[in-house]
Design an enzyme around this catalytic site. Structure first.
Site, PDB file in Angstrom:
ATOM      1  N   GLU A 105      71.535 104.882  39.556  1.00 22.48           N
ATOM      2  CA  GLU A 105      71.508 103.443  39.820  1.00 22.48           C
ATOM      3  C   GLU A 105      70.206 102.826  39.300  1.00 22.48           C
ATOM      4  O   GLU A 105      70.207 101.735  38.718  1.00 22.48           O
ATOM      5  CB  GLU A 105      71.697 103.204  41.332  1.00 22.48           C
ATOM      6  N   LYS A 119      79.215  89.016  35.844  1.00 24.64           N
ATOM      7  CA  LYS A 119      79.193  89.563  37.194  1.00 24.64           C
ATOM      8  C   LYS A 119      80.527  90.167  37.587  1.00 24.64           C
ATOM      9  O   LYS A 119      80.593  91.189  38.250  1.00 24.64           O
ATOM     10  CB  LYS A 119      78.823  88.432  38.158  1.00 24.64           C
ATOM     11  N   ASN A 139      90.687  81.533  32.329  1.00 16.42           N
ATOM     12  CA  ASN A 139      89.925  82.758  32.592  1.00 16.42           C
ATOM     13  C   ASN A 139      90.924  83.908  32.569  1.00 16.42           C
ATOM     14  O   ASN A 139      91.856  83.915  33.369  1.00 16.42           O
ATOM     15  CB  ASN A 139      89.256  82.635  33.972  1.00 16.42           C
ATOM     16  N   GLY A 140      90.765  84.834  31.630  1.00 21.73           N
ATOM     17  CA  GLY A 140      91.707  85.960  31.562  1.00 21.73           C
ATOM     18  C   GLY A 140      92.017  86.298  30.117  1.00 21.73           C
ATOM     19  O   GLY A 140      91.299  85.895  29.207  1.00 21.73           O
ATOM     20  N   TRP A 179      82.843  84.224  28.859  1.00 23.81           N
ATOM     21  CA  TRP A 179      82.421  85.570  28.470  1.00 23.81           C
ATOM     22  C   TRP A 179      83.458  85.999  27.462  1.00 23.81           C
ATOM     23  O   TRP A 179      84.615  86.251  27.808  1.00 23.81           O
ATOM     24  CB  TRP A 179      82.414  86.490  29.680  1.00 23.81           C
ATOM     25  N   ARG A 218      79.614  84.593  36.027  1.00 24.83           N
ATOM     26  CA  ARG A 218      80.885  85.134  35.543  1.00 24.83           C
ATOM     27  C   ARG A 218      80.939  85.231  34.010  1.00 24.83           C
ATOM     28  O   ARG A 218      81.855  85.826  33.454  1.00 24.83           O
ATOM     29  CB  ARG A 218      82.045  84.253  36.010  1.00 24.83           C
ATOM     30  N   GLU A 223      70.255  97.551  32.189  1.00 23.11           N
ATOM     31  CA  GLU A 223      71.049  96.326  32.087  1.00 23.11           C
ATOM     32  C   GLU A 223      70.209  95.053  32.080  1.00 23.11           C
ATOM     33  O   GLU A 223      70.621  94.056  31.497  1.00 23.11           O
ATOM     34  CB  GLU A 223      72.129  96.265  33.159  1.00 23.11           C
ATOM     35  N   HIS A 252      68.192 121.869  31.200  1.00 26.91           N
ATOM     36  CA  HIS A 252      69.368 122.206  30.382  1.00 26.91           C
ATOM     37  C   HIS A 252      69.500 121.269  29.187  1.00 26.91           C
ATOM     38  O   HIS A 252      70.586 121.139  28.631  1.00 26.91           O
ATOM     39  CB  HIS A 252      70.632 122.186  31.246  1.00 26.91           C
ATOM     40  N   CYS A 262      85.464  84.710  32.988  1.00 30.35           N
ATOM     41  CA  CYS A 262      84.866  83.421  32.669  1.00 30.35           C
ATOM     42  C   CYS A 262      84.875  82.643  33.981  1.00 30.35           C
ATOM     43  O   CYS A 262      85.505  83.057  34.945  1.00 30.35           O
ATOM     44  CB  CYS A 262      85.705  82.664  31.655  1.00 30.35           C
ATOM     45  N   LYS A 281      69.975  99.865  36.532  1.00 28.15           N
ATOM     46  CA  LYS A 281      69.269  98.590  36.756  1.00 28.15           C
ATOM     47  C   LYS A 281      68.322  98.305  35.609  1.00 28.15           C
ATOM     48  O   LYS A 281      68.231  97.194  35.125  1.00 28.15           O
ATOM     49  CB  LYS A 281      68.460  98.616  38.066  1.00 28.15           C
TER      50      LYS A 281
HETATM   51  C1  F6R Z   1      75.522  96.610  37.826  1.00 30.06           C
HETATM   52  C2  F6R Z   1      76.707  95.883  38.189  1.00 30.06           C
HETATM   53  C3  F6R Z   1      78.022  96.389  37.710  1.00 30.06           C
HETATM   54  C4  F6R Z   1      79.056  96.294  38.839  1.00 30.06           C
HETATM   55  C5  F6R Z   1      80.436  96.685  38.322  1.00 30.06           C
HETATM   56  C6  F6R Z   1      81.478  96.691  39.417  1.00 30.06           C
HETATM   57  O1  F6R Z   1      74.386  96.015  38.367  1.00 30.06           O
HETATM   58  O2  F6R Z   1      76.646  94.893  38.855  1.00 30.06           O
HETATM   59  O3  F6R Z   1      77.918  97.678  37.227  1.00 30.06           O
HETATM   60  O4  F6R Z   1      78.659  97.143  39.869  1.00 30.06           O
HETATM   61  O5  F6R Z   1      80.830  95.789  37.321  1.00 30.06           O
HETATM   62  O6  F6R Z   1      81.595  95.447  40.016  1.00 30.06           O
HETATM   63  P1  F6R Z   1      82.264  95.256  41.420  1.00 30.06           P
HETATM   64  O7  F6R Z   1      81.428  95.947  42.426  1.00 30.06           O
HETATM   65  O8  F6R Z   1      82.317  93.782  41.622  1.00 30.06           O
HETATM   66  O9  F6R Z   1      83.631  95.875  41.338  1.00 30.06           O
END
Ligand code: F6R
Length: 615
Positions: free
Chosen positions: A488, A610, A101-102, A75, A27, A495, A511, A2, A492
């Site tokens: 990746e 994030k 936050n936590g 969150w 966040r 998500e 397979h 959060c 993208k």
């Molecule tokens: C995807 C994304 C997440 C982060 C993951 C790790 O676009 O952003 O999958 O890569 O939560 O986050 P970090 O790199 O901050 O440890």
């Protein structure tokens, strides 16, 4: 996971907190709340939804004056996102207020005990339990707020960054931290509190980052008092001068942070290697590696731990380290690794990759590997983050703040750092000839310009996106260095556009997944000239003969794939190990445009945050 913001001083707290929450929305953004104190009464406003919803509600329903305030963007962990579960939370007496936050892991047993002693609860949150525990301790022990917070925190298990105040003592905020970040901005007769420095950067460059198990009493007209939560020992604030500037955390004319960050990649990659990559001198300088070269040279193996996109960067690094430096590498999901009782020896080197430097699972994996004797090296973007502090040494990516929830520039700059490390080790081990080493340096130096060229595909990609915006599934295929790029690309898309997407090594298709192919299935294939090209072309043929619709990312000037694919996107030629830095660009743009066309919130996709500071 959060965002928290607080202010105490001579300005109106409301605009500072609202703007701060907007900057911290990356966040968490399922609900938000604010409390303001104007010297006489407290004004509380909370709502499910975004900070913008909170702003509208607050301006319509409460007085927004007050020089003291706390705000929160949530969150959800305990309790669904709704108005009641949003923070701030009051204690039963209505005197104390908290933002958190936590997660308080033992909140249920504490809650039961408090209920027996007459406390009642409005929300389903662990946070409301904590503020009532603080209140009970305060009353029972007859202590001041700071002491009560300290005693209560010694009874809880979990993670927290909290800010608490007592309406009877409106010149003081008490903050504490364990496992979640907390920064205090120091102005002239005013203090700011936030999960990171972005909410207060236009007011002050001076900040203190609390360490784990530290708390601070912030009082107007007084210096910050820091102490250890466990044993009351005095701690001394280390006041840092921040380098962040406002421009970096604003959209700068782009519609979305994600697009801005995609376009920032040429500059970000350059900043990553600036002062480190000295192609004309045939040198890579990285203090964290130079000072610990022996550890890497004597390593039995390198274990890479990370989550999400950072894990994909780790997979690219596996190819580079093994290919160029001939060091065995294992890449692990931090969340699995930490609970797996892995065999780790003191000859292992662990590299932890994290944009935020706050990811709980990665942090826990680091702590475990350290306990088992491994040397731990961090690759982080956020300077001073928990992972950066917890590792023995490291290298920052210097990408600048990444605010869009979907990682873009973090990925390419992580690969840049990891490539430089691999090249340094390859040179030290003699596994790469001098001439090849020099070639790589020159090639890497030219990557920002090539990324710039890859970005020119934007319009063509928008056209492609129009054709596929209504798809429900999508496959991404790549081989070798570009297999992680396929993963990746799929991440993208799913998500931010909520289209189901999977990444596969192209040859694995036959397979099983090939059964999915029909005329409704878009298949994104990375088919660059260097890297199993003929094999990938055969895989593309296999898809075409089953009526799949192919979007191919190819090397400039390609003619073979062009004849088979429905759409081709060209990227500049480069050596195979560096190709992920280019092939990933069109995939980022594709997911951006598709998400936009589907009306999705690109920067704040549903259910995500994030910085994942919970397990
Ligand atoms: C995807 C994304 C997440 C982060 C993951 C790790 O676009 O952003 O999958 O890569 O939560 O986050 P970090 O790199 O901050 O440890």
């Amino acid at each position: 996971m959060c965002g928290i913001v607080g202010y105490i001083g001579h300005r109106d707290a409301y605009p500072i907190i609202i703007k701060g929450l907007q900057r911290l929305e990356y966040r968490g953004y399922d609900s938000a709340g604010i409390v303001l104190f104007d010297g006489e009464s407290m004004q509380l406003s909370k709502t499910k939804g975004k900070v913008e919803d909170l702003k509208n509600k607050s301006e319509a329903t409460i007085s927004t004056s007050g020089k003291l305030g706390l705000g929160h963007t949530r969150w959800a962990t305990h309790g669904v996102p709704n108005d009641v579960n949003s923070h701030p939370h009051y204690s039963n007496s209505g005197d104390l207020v908290i933002i958190h936050n936590g997660i308080i892991e033992n909140y249920e047993s504490i809650k039961k005990a408090l209920i027996k002693r007459g406390y009642s609860f409005e929300s389903d949150t662990d946070t409301e339990v904590l503020i009532n525990l603080i209140e009970e301790v305060k009353k029972k022990e007859g202590v001041k707020l700071g002491k009560a917070v300290q005693l209560a925190l010694n009874q809880v298990v979990g993670a927290y960054a909290i800010a608490v105040f007592d309406k009877n003592k409106p010149d003081e905020i008490v903050v504490a931290k364990l496992g979640s970040p907390l920064a205090i901005g120091i102005g002239e007769n005013e203090y700011f509190i936030a999960s990171d420095a972005s909410p207060f950067i236009e007011f002050t460059n001076n900040a203190v980052y609390l360490e784990d198990k530290e708390m601070a009493i912030i009082r107007i007209g007084k210096e910050i008092k820091l102490r250890k939560i466990e044993d009351d020992a005095i701690a001394y604030p280390n006041i840092l001068e921040l380098q962040l500037n406002l421009e970096e955390i604003e959209k700068g004319g782009y519609d979305h942070f994600m697009l801005k960050e995609i376009y920032e990649q040429p500059r970000a990659i350059l900043d990553t290697y600036r002062g480190r990559l000295l192609a004309d001198q045939g040198l890579i300088r990285m203090a964290g590696i130079d000072q610990n070269l022996e550890k890497f040279m004597n390593a039995n193996r390198i274990i890479i731990v990370a989550c999400g996109t950072s894990w994909h960067a780790g997979l690219v690094a596996e190819y580079i380290f093994e290919d160029l430096a001939r060091i065995p590498v294992e890449v692990e999901y931090a969340s699995e690794f930490r609970y797996r009782n892995p065999v780790i020896t003191d000859n292992d080197v662990l590299i932890a990759i994290s944009q935020s430097g706050e990811t709980a699972d990665t942090l826990a994996a680091i702590k475990m590997a350290k306990e088992k004797g491994a040397f731990v090296f961090g690759v982080c973007n956020v300077v001073g983050s928990s992972i950066a502090r917890e590792t023995h040494a490291g290298a920052y990516t210097h990408a600048g703040p990444e605010i869009g929830v979907a990682s873009t520039k973090a990925f390419t700059t992580q690969i840049t750092v990891l490539t430089m490390i691999a090249l340094k080790l390859a040179k030290a081990k003699g596994s790469l000839s001098e001439s090849k080493f020099h070639e790589f340096l020159t090639e890497l130096e030219g990557i920002p310009e090539k990324v710039e060229n890859a970005l020119q595909t934007n319009e063509a990609i928008r056209e492609v996106a129009l054709s596929y915006k209504d798809s429900t599934n999508c496959l991404y295929l790549g081989r070798g260095y570009n297999f992680p790029v396929a993963l990746e690309g799929a991440l993208k898309l799913k998500e931010i556009s909520y289209i189901h997407a999977e990444g596969y090594p192209a040859a694995e298709m036959k397979h099983g997944p090939i059964a999915l192919i029909d005329e409704e299935m878009p298949v994104v294939v990375i088919a660059t000239r260097k890297g199993h090209y003929e094999k990938v072309v055969s895989n593309v043929q296999e898809i075409k003969s089953r009526s799949g619709r192919i979007i191919a990312v190819v090397t400039e000037g390609d003619t073979t794939v062009k004849k088979i694919a429905d759409h081709v996107i060209e990227v500049p030629e480069t050596s195979e190990p560096l190709s992920p830095l280019l092939t990933t660009i069109p995939l980022q743009l594709l997911s951006y445009h598709i998400a936009l066309m589907r009306g999705c919130n690109v920067d704040q996709p549903r259910n995500l945050a994030k910085s994942v500071t919970v397990e």
